[in-house]
Design an enzyme around this catalytic site. Structure first.
Site, PDB file in Angstrom:
ATOM      1  N   GLY A 197       0.837  -1.201   0.000  1.00 45.18           N
ATOM      2  CA  GLY A 197       0.000   0.000   0.000  1.00 45.18           C
ATOM      3  C   GLY A 197       0.866   1.242   0.000  1.00 45.18           C
ATOM      4  N   VAL A 201       0.593   4.678   5.429  1.00 44.69           N
ATOM      5  CA  VAL A 201       0.197   3.541   6.263  1.00 44.69           C
ATOM      6  C   VAL A 201       1.396   2.614   6.497  1.00 44.69           C
ATOM      7  CG1 VAL A 201      -1.367   1.560   6.444  1.00 44.69           C
ATOM      8  CG2 VAL A 201      -2.216   3.723   5.539  1.00 44.69           C
ATOM      9  N   GLY A 202       2.318   2.587   5.536  1.00 43.38           N
ATOM     10  CA  GLY A 202       3.541   1.800   5.723  1.00 43.38           C
ATOM     11  C   GLY A 202       4.262   2.204   7.006  1.00 43.38           C
ATOM     12  N   GLU A 219       5.761  -3.169   0.683  1.00 44.01           N
ATOM     13  CA  GLU A 219       5.659  -3.031  -0.778  1.00 44.01           C
ATOM     14  C   GLU A 219       4.914  -1.723  -1.032  1.00 44.01           C
ATOM     15  OE1 GLU A 219       6.927  -4.940  -3.121  1.00 44.01           O
ATOM     16  OE2 GLU A 219       7.681  -6.573  -1.884  1.00 44.01           O
TER      17      GLU A 219
HETATM   18  P1  NAD Z   1      -5.333   0.757   0.604  1.00 46.62           P
HETATM   19  O1  NAD Z   1      -6.171   1.972   0.870  1.00 46.62           O
HETATM   20  O2  NAD Z   1      -6.001  -0.485   0.097  1.00 46.62           O
HETATM   21  O3  NAD Z   1      -4.513   0.457   1.910  1.00 46.62           O
HETATM   22  C1  NAD Z   1      -3.684  -0.671   1.996  1.00 46.62           C
HETATM   23  C2  NAD Z   1      -4.053  -1.452   3.235  1.00 46.62           C
HETATM   24  O4  NAD Z   1      -3.799  -0.655   4.393  1.00 46.62           O
HETATM   25  C3  NAD Z   1      -5.529  -1.853   3.287  1.00 46.62           C
HETATM   26  O5  NAD Z   1      -5.629  -3.215   3.617  1.00 46.62           O
HETATM   27  C4  NAD Z   1      -6.096  -0.944   4.365  1.00 46.62           C
HETATM   28  O6  NAD Z   1      -7.137  -1.550   5.082  1.00 46.62           O
HETATM   29  C5  NAD Z   1      -4.923  -0.680   5.266  1.00 46.62           C
HETATM   30  N1  NAD Z   1      -5.017   0.601   5.962  1.00 46.62           N
HETATM   31  C6  NAD Z   1      -5.480   1.776   5.458  1.00 46.62           C
HETATM   32  N2  NAD Z   1      -5.395   2.766   6.378  1.00 46.62           N
HETATM   33  C7  NAD Z   1      -4.869   2.209   7.491  1.00 46.62           C
HETATM   34  C8  NAD Z   1      -4.534   2.699   8.797  1.00 46.62           C
HETATM   35  N3  NAD Z   1      -4.715   3.973   9.127  1.00 46.62           N
HETATM   36  N4  NAD Z   1      -3.994   1.837   9.683  1.00 46.62           N
HETATM   37  C9  NAD Z   1      -3.789   0.549   9.344  1.00 46.62           C
HETATM   38  N5  NAD Z   1      -4.096   0.026   8.127  1.00 46.62           N
HETATM   39  C10 NAD Z   1      -4.626   0.829   7.219  1.00 46.62           C
HETATM   40  O7  NAD Z   1      -4.239   1.057  -0.456  1.00 46.62           O
HETATM   41  P2  NAD Z   1      -3.474   2.410  -0.760  1.00 46.62           P
HETATM   42  O8  NAD Z   1      -2.556   2.738   0.342  1.00 46.62           O
HETATM   43  O9  NAD Z   1      -4.401   3.428  -1.318  1.00 46.62           O
HETATM   44  O10 NAD Z   1      -2.664   1.792  -1.997  1.00 46.62           O
HETATM   45  C11 NAD Z   1      -2.124   2.573  -2.960  1.00 46.62           C
HETATM   46  C12 NAD Z   1      -0.629   2.638  -2.768  1.00 46.62           C
HETATM   47  O11 NAD Z   1      -0.120   1.338  -2.697  1.00 46.62           O
HETATM   48  C13 NAD Z   1       0.090   3.307  -3.896  1.00 46.62           C
HETATM   49  O12 NAD Z   1       1.091   4.121  -3.353  1.00 46.62           O
HETATM   50  C14 NAD Z   1       0.716   2.162  -4.643  1.00 46.62           C
HETATM   51  O13 NAD Z   1       1.869   2.499  -5.360  1.00 46.62           O
HETATM   52  C15 NAD Z   1       0.992   1.207  -3.538  1.00 46.62           C
HETATM   53  N6  NAD Z   1       1.048  -0.170  -4.040  1.00 46.62           N
HETATM   54  C16 NAD Z   1       2.222  -0.823  -3.984  1.00 46.62           C
HETATM   55  C17 NAD Z   1       2.300  -2.095  -4.491  1.00 46.62           C
HETATM   56  C18 NAD Z   1       3.574  -2.870  -4.463  1.00 46.62           C
HETATM   57  O14 NAD Z   1       3.510  -4.067  -4.718  1.00 46.62           O
HETATM   58  N7  NAD Z   1       4.702  -2.274  -4.172  1.00 46.62           N
HETATM   59  C19 NAD Z   1       1.178  -2.685  -5.042  1.00 46.62           C
HETATM   60  C20 NAD Z   1      -0.001  -1.979  -5.064  1.00 46.62           C
HETATM   61  C21 NAD Z   1      -0.071  -0.711  -4.553  1.00 46.62           C
END
Ligand code: NAD
Length: 465
Positions: A197, A201-202, A219
């Site tokens: 993600g 959040v990371g 990731e």
């Molecule tokens: P998302 O909103 O689906 O969030 C990812 C996960 O984090 C979800 O399961 C969500 O429930 C959880 N989450 C959200 N907020 C949270 C919080 N405050 N506390 C704990 N957990 C929480 O996805 P996103 O972040 O919108 O994804 C988009 C990003 O992900 C982009 O930056 C994209 O580049 C990156 N991404 C990376 C990869 C990779 O393989 N490197 C793949 C896909 C997406």
């Protein structure tokens, strides 16, 4: 023993993890045959429900069945097949040499599972990004909880429904939910967390993991540059860039975020990309069954706001209610505008024109290390130069995203685009601990290491080193 697979909230989460841990300690997951059976079952779950998964992906992201098959389902088949083919080799211990001072002995590296792991998925490839890390987690002999993204609700509930029907319920659980449920999960002690993600959040994930000294694989994403040199095959580059950018309506972590080239190349490339888009999606992509939608209207509005950062020369149509944004090209882009300050993650491609091609490396290196870097050129020397001067998680010369299909290549970011990697054996390594083992014999006990020390012992010690 756990009977309920998908519901875990509040206090249940601790009980869920404790149950998985007890099962892990029973040793069942150590058996190679058990791991192979789980992987085969995962494959069976996909093959027996292929059309349901394609329908759910269509409902969540308007993914065309063929695209859903290629980028999510077929991807997982080849992941599982590759793992089943090589698992016996990966689980073997590897012999290494033993030092003279420790003779007689045998030394080896023994892979062992980490324990109970948490896998948090993202919404853009909601099936692949959740199950592709589960494959190596199973292969390495772990128990796991998977948490699908709440933003792709049909895929999430389908996984929650099907996983317990196919996999060992005592070893695997699917927890659905959003921030509250994920926060709850993150409070538990895990043996590894793999998160896919955004970076915001990371950081939350890594902070929570630090409390328990839990290792993480992150990731993440970033702005992946796509450099087009003056000697590139423009028509082919345009087609491949258009595919990389507009597949899944640009919502791909490794999509080219922006193009970097000279003005001369931009003049040739821009019409070629327009042509490639028309060839793929027709004159009105909104009417094409093959063009995706933005995950929700909030993200569509976020993308619409980015349009102000430059001159829209192609596309630009937005229908927020229908979560539609046309494939869009932009020139004369303001580098300080949000479109060049944040990851775009949508079907909007800025073309950045440089006075001199020689400035590309400085442009890339002034920014965070990207997840992917793309270069189109016919020159091997230029490719080598850019590959060695620009750091990125992954790179591809003369195409976009295709490295994902090579099972032996690790997939992961560097710097702000992530840490750790997976795919193939690299995933097996991520979910394993490599234990160093030395087995000594009870004969011969060279006494140079024991006190009382003497000059003779010291001499001998130096000889044996
Ligand atoms: P998302 O909103 O689906 O969030 C990812 C996960 O984090 C979800 O399961 C969500 O429930 C959880 N989450 C959200 N907020 C949270 C919080 N405050 N506390 C704990 N957990 C929480 O996805 P996103 O972040 O919108 O994804 C988009 C990003 O992900 C982009 O930056 C994209 O580049 C990156 N991404 C990376 C990869 C990779 O393989 N490197 C793949 C896909 C997406």
């Amino acid at each position: 023993m756990l009977s309920d697979f998908s519901v875990a909230s509040g206090g249940d989460t601790a009980a869920l993890v404790a149950g998985l841990r007890a099962y892990f300690r029973s040793g069942v997951t150590q058996e190679l045959n058990w791991r192979r059976r789980q992987l085969s079952q995962l494959r069976k779950m996909l093959s027996e429900n292929e059309s349901r998964f394609m329908q759910a992906l269509g409902e969540d992201l308007n993914k065309a069945p063929q695209e859903a098959y290629l980028t999510e389902i077929a991807f997982l088949y080849s992941d599982i097949d590759h793992t089943l083919k090589y698992l016996k080799r990966w689980v073997r211990s590897r012999k290494v040499s033993s030092p003279l001072l420790a003779q007689p002995a045998s030394s080896y590296i023994q892979p062992e599972p980490l324990g109970v792991v948490l896998i948090i998925g993202a919404w853009n490839y909601p099936l692949q990004l959740l199950l592709s890390p589960l494959v190596p987690a199973i292969a390495a002999g772990n128990c796991a909880v998977v948490k699908p993204s709440e933003l792709a609700p049909r895929v999430s509930s389908l996984i929650a429904e099907l996983l317990p029907r196919y996999l060992d319920r005592d070893a695997f659980a699917c927890v659905e939910g959003a921030v509250a449920e994920t926060t709850n999960l993150l409070q538990q002690r895990w043996d590894h967390i793999m998160y896919t993600g955004g970076g915001r959040v990371g950081r939350i994930v890594m902070t929570a993991a630090a409390k328990h000294l839990t290792p993480v694989t992150l990731e993440l994403g970033g702005k992946s540059p796509c450099i087009v040199a003056d000697d590139a095959d423009i028509e082919l580059a345009a087609r491949r860039i258009a595919w990389g950018k507009f597949t899944n309506a640009g919502q791909t972590c490794i999509a080219p975020d922006y193009v970097l080239c000279t003005r001369h190349t931009a003049d040739l490339l821009v019409p070629a990309i327009q042509q490639a888009v028309t060839d793929m999606f027709g004159d009105n992509p909104q009417q094409s069954a093959d063009y995706g939608r933005i995950i929700n209207s909030q993200h569509t509005l976020r993308l619409a706001d980015l349009l102000g950062g430059g001159e829209v020369i192609y596309g630009g149509e937005v229908d927020a209610e229908k979560c539609y944004m046309a494939p869009t090209l932009m020139r004369a882009v303001n580098l300080e505008a949000p479109v060049m300050q944040e990851e775009i993650f949508g079907p909007l491609l800025p073309v950045i024109e440089l006075d001199e091609f020689a400035a590309v490396e400085a442009f890339v290196n002034q920014r965070e290390k990207p997840l992917a870097l793309y270069l189109f050129t016919k020159s091997d020397a230029l490719a080598e130069r850019i590959l060695s001067s620009c750091s990125s998680g992954n790179a591809c010369v003369n195409d976009c995203m295709m490295f994902m299909l090579a099972q032996d290549l690790p997939f992961g970011g560097v710097g702000a685009s992530g840490m750790g990697c997976y795919h193939g054996e690299h995933g097996f390594k991520t979910f394993s601990h490599f234990k160093a083992v030395m087995k000594r014999k009870n004969i011969l006990d060279i006494n140079v290491r024991y006190a009382p020390y003497s000059k003779r012992k010291f001499r001998l010690l130096k000889m044996l080193q």
